[in-house]
Scaffold this motif. Sequence first.
Motif, mmCIF file in Angstrom:
data_model
loop_
_atom_site.group_PDB
_atom_site.id
_atom_site.type_symbol
_atom_site.label_atom_id
_atom_site.label_comp_id
_atom_site.label_asym_id
_atom_site.label_seq_id
_atom_site.Cartn_x
_atom_site.Cartn_y
_atom_site.Cartn_z
ATOM 1 N N VAL A 270 -5.842 2.753 -1.453
ATOM 2 C CA VAL A 270 -7.161 3.310 -2.453
ATOM 3 C C VAL A 270 -7.177 4.810 -0.950
ATOM 4 O O VAL A 270 -7.456 5.859 -1.168
ATOM 5 C CB VAL A 270 -7.690 2.983 -3.292
ATOM 6 N N PRO A 271 -7.405 4.331 -0.125
ATOM 7 C CA PRO A 271 -7.590 5.363 1.205
ATOM 8 C C PRO A 271 -7.026 6.340 1.143
ATOM 9 O O PRO A 271 -6.648 7.505 1.415
ATOM 10 C CB PRO A 271 -8.782 4.836 2.098
ATOM 11 N N LYS A 272 -5.448 5.505 1.121
ATOM 12 C CA LYS A 272 -4.589 5.919 1.366
ATOM 13 C C LYS A 272 -3.741 6.879 0.684
ATOM 14 O O LYS A 272 -3.482 8.058 0.638
ATOM 15 C CB LYS A 272 -3.554 4.767 1.967
ATOM 16 N N ALA A 273 -4.102 6.667 -0.977
ATOM 17 C CA ALA A 273 -4.001 7.575 -1.353
ATOM 18 C C ALA A 273 -5.082 8.449 -1.603
ATOM 19 O O ALA A 273 -4.443 9.626 -2.113
ATOM 20 C CB ALA A 273 -4.095 6.807 -2.980
ATOM 21 N N VAL A 274 -6.334 8.346 -1.072
ATOM 22 C CA VAL A 274 -7.344 9.690 -1.200
ATOM 23 C C VAL A 274 -6.650 10.184 -0.483
ATOM 24 O O VAL A 274 -6.664 11.745 -0.224
ATOM 25 C CB VAL A 274 -8.200 9.554 -1.191
ATOM 26 N N ALA B 130 11.646 1.486 -7.971
ATOM 27 C CA ALA B 130 10.838 1.879 -6.165
ATOM 28 C C ALA B 130 9.807 0.482 -6.667
ATOM 29 O O ALA B 130 8.760 0.196 -7.374
ATOM 30 C CB ALA B 130 10.501 3.218 -6.658
ATOM 31 N N LEU B 131 9.771 -0.270 -4.719
ATOM 32 C CA LEU B 131 8.339 -0.838 -4.496
ATOM 33 C C LEU B 131 8.167 -0.730 -3.843
ATOM 34 O O LEU B 131 8.485 0.384 -2.864
ATOM 35 C CB LEU B 131 9.999 -1.690 -4.021
ATOM 36 N N ALA B 132 6.693 -0.257 -4.766
ATOM 37 C CA ALA B 132 4.948 0.302 -3.916
ATOM 38 C C ALA B 132 4.490 -0.102 -5.484
ATOM 39 O O ALA B 132 4.474 -0.614 -6.402
ATOM 40 C CB ALA B 132 5.776 1.873 -4.333
ATOM 41 N N ASP B 133 3.332 0.494 -5.321
ATOM 42 C CA ASP B 133 1.884 -0.094 -6.030
ATOM 43 C C ASP B 133 0.675 1.294 -6.495
ATOM 44 O O ASP B 133 -0.242 1.362 -6.115
ATOM 45 C CB ASP B 133 1.391 -0.744 -5.311
ATOM 46 N N ASN C 171 0.946 -1.436 0.136
ATOM 47 C CA ASN C 171 0.081 0.137 0.164
ATOM 48 C C ASN C 171 0.988 1.374 -0.201
ATOM 49 O O ASN C 171 0.831 2.322 0.894
ATOM 50 C CB ASN C 171 -1.314 0.216 1.397
ATOM 51 N N THR C 172 1.592 1.377 -0.101
ATOM 52 C CA THR C 172 3.115 2.353 -0.735
ATOM 53 C C THR C 172 2.931 3.141 -1.670
ATOM 54 O O THR C 172 2.118 2.860 -2.601
ATOM 55 C CB THR C 172 4.130 2.047 -0.117
ATOM 56 N N VAL C 173 2.728 4.314 -1.555
ATOM 57 C CA VAL C 173 1.807 5.454 -2.258
ATOM 58 C C VAL C 173 2.820 6.038 -2.559
ATOM 59 O O VAL C 173 3.675 7.204 -1.651
ATOM 60 C CB VAL C 173 0.245 5.654 -2.047
#
Length: 259
Positions: free
Chosen positions: A128-132, A79-82, A59-61
Amino acid sequence: MHTWHWHNWEGLPYLTCNLLKPWTHGFFTQWFWPRSPHELTQALQPGALAYRLKQVHGNTVLTPQEIHHYVNTSDDDLALADGLITQQPLQAVWVASADCTPVLIGDVKTGQVAALHAGWRGTAAKIVPKAVKRMQAHGSSLADLRVAMGPAIAGEVYQVAVEVAAEIGSTIVPHNNPEKIIAALHDLPNSPLLGDIEPGKVRLDVRQVNTLQLERLGISLEQIAIAPYCTFQTPEHFFSYRREKQKKVQWSGIISISK
């Protein structure tokens, strides 16, 4: 009802969503494989800079400026992220998927955008909430966000263990008891769960879980669009890892604009 449109580039099909009309974007099909996001960006908007990740179901943004801090030097310096998010104009952010949900978000006021890879693990980790929340920290208001979820495996064909469904469901139903989580999910008016004849299994609609997570943040259904395509059931257009067990992907990307 949000509309989705087919387009062609060099005779190859890709999708756009009217909800993301202010931004150049595309949910690309398997026919573009193995072209890179850099090439696809040139198809959408020559001159924009392309950014991608080595996706790890987390959940890394990140912003493009943060990428170099997360680089895995053994793997193409990615980079290791999504998830990627950018406020700078003319930056194209990309995610790859082959059953997982590609999520593109745009802010109509600031012009900033996000591209997220939301498989079941990322969804359980609330990517998705983390990105928001990161977009809000960068000046976004919830009412200004537009969210499009691209082609992904549909709930009616996505069989998972009850334990997996409970882990994801705990992001919506705050229980510790898996049985209570599953029962509460089944009771929801727009339940993301369907029954399965195999004991200990259910069918899970990951895109619906993401929708419910967004609703709980305060984002309305009018701000969310879900592509009417299942990767598993549409072999003429999309790769599906469950169907083919091959590590081939389709790319989805969106380009930020200045406001």
